[in-house]
Design a protein around this motif. Structure first.
Motif, short mmCIF file in Angstrom:
data_model
loop_
_atom_site.label_atom_id
_atom_site.label_comp_id
_atom_site.label_asym_id
_atom_site.label_seq_id
_atom_site.Cartn_x
_atom_site.Cartn_y
_atom_site.Cartn_z
N ALA A 75 0.71 -1.18 0.06
CA ALA A 75 -0.01 -0.19 0.05
C ALA A 75 0.86 1.32 0.15
N CYS A 76 1.93 1.34 0.97
CA CYS A 76 2.80 2.39 0.94
C CYS A 76 3.57 2.58 -0.45
N ALA A 77 4.18 1.59 -1.20
CA ALA A 77 4.52 1.58 -2.42
C ALA A 77 3.69 2.34 -3.43
N GLN A 78 2.52 1.69 -3.37
CA GLN A 78 1.42 2.36 -4.33
C GLN A 78 1.36 3.77 -4.34
N LEU A 79 1.02 4.18 -2.80
CA LEU A 79 0.90 5.49 -2.65
C LEU A 79 2.16 6.53 -3.03
N LEU A 89 -4.11 6.46 -8.05
CA LEU A 89 -3.73 5.30 -8.30
C LEU A 89 -3.96 4.66 -9.70
N PRO A 90 -3.32 3.89 -10.35
CA PRO A 90 -3.65 3.31 -11.60
C PRO A 90 -4.74 2.04 -11.35
N ALA A 91 -5.70 1.84 -12.17
CA ALA A 91 -6.73 1.30 -12.20
C ALA A 91 -6.35 -0.16 -12.71
N ALA A 92 -6.57 -1.33 -11.95
CA ALA A 92 -6.43 -2.64 -12.53
C ALA A 92 -7.21 -3.13 -13.73
N THR A 132 -8.10 1.00 -6.07
CA THR A 132 -7.60 1.27 -5.09
C THR A 132 -6.23 0.64 -4.62
N GLY A 133 -6.17 -0.57 -5.26
CA GLY A 133 -5.08 -1.53 -5.03
C GLY A 133 -4.86 -2.03 -3.79
#
Length: 140
Positions: A75-79, A89-92, A132-133
């Motif tokens: 989560a921290c890496a994505q943020l 955040l990029p959508a899957a 939101t990953g």
């Protein structure tokens, strides 16, 4: 994007009660000293269903070092990649069922010294996860 509905007085009271409970939980979090020290942190809440039959979960995500969340590192890496902007955040690339089972997410805290406030309602958990990953992946 934020989706809102008009609420009746009892629904507003229920939402106010949930908000008050969330604020009490955030205030009682043992990591609050870490949050005040200037690190990146978000208090995250996920509410499934509507206000009458809601199932709410919450946690404090700390990112220096990652902790307080089952998938904190991810989560921290994505943020970090999105500059702390949850909406960026990029959508899957996934297919989600067209099932209406609303999920509302909320985040408040700070990222790189800037306040973060985010709230959005998704049509179901699959759409929420795709958009939101790992950030709101709060397992029971």
């Amino acid at each position: 994007m934020m989706h809102t509905t008009t609420a009746t007085a009892p629904r507003r009271a229920a939402r106010a009660g949930l908000t008050a409970a969330a604020l009490l939980l955030a205030a009682a979090a043992p990591a609050s000293a870490e949050a005040r020290s200037g690190g990146d942190y978000l208090y995250l809440m996920v509410t499934k269903g509507d206000s009458r039959s809601s199932d709410t979960r919450g946690t404090l995500l700390l990112c220096d070092p990652p902790q307080g969340h089952g998938r904190a590192t991810e989560a921290c890496a994505q943020l970090a990649a999105a500059g702390g902007d949850i909406g960026a955040l990029p959508a899957a690339d996934v297919y989600c069922p067209m099932l209406y089972a609303p999920v509302t997410v909320q985040a408040s805290g700070q990222w790189n010294g800037r306040p973060v406030e985010y709230r959005e309602t998704f049509s179901n958990g699959c759409v929420m996860a795709a958009r939101t990953g790992a950030v709101f992946a709060l397992e029971s």
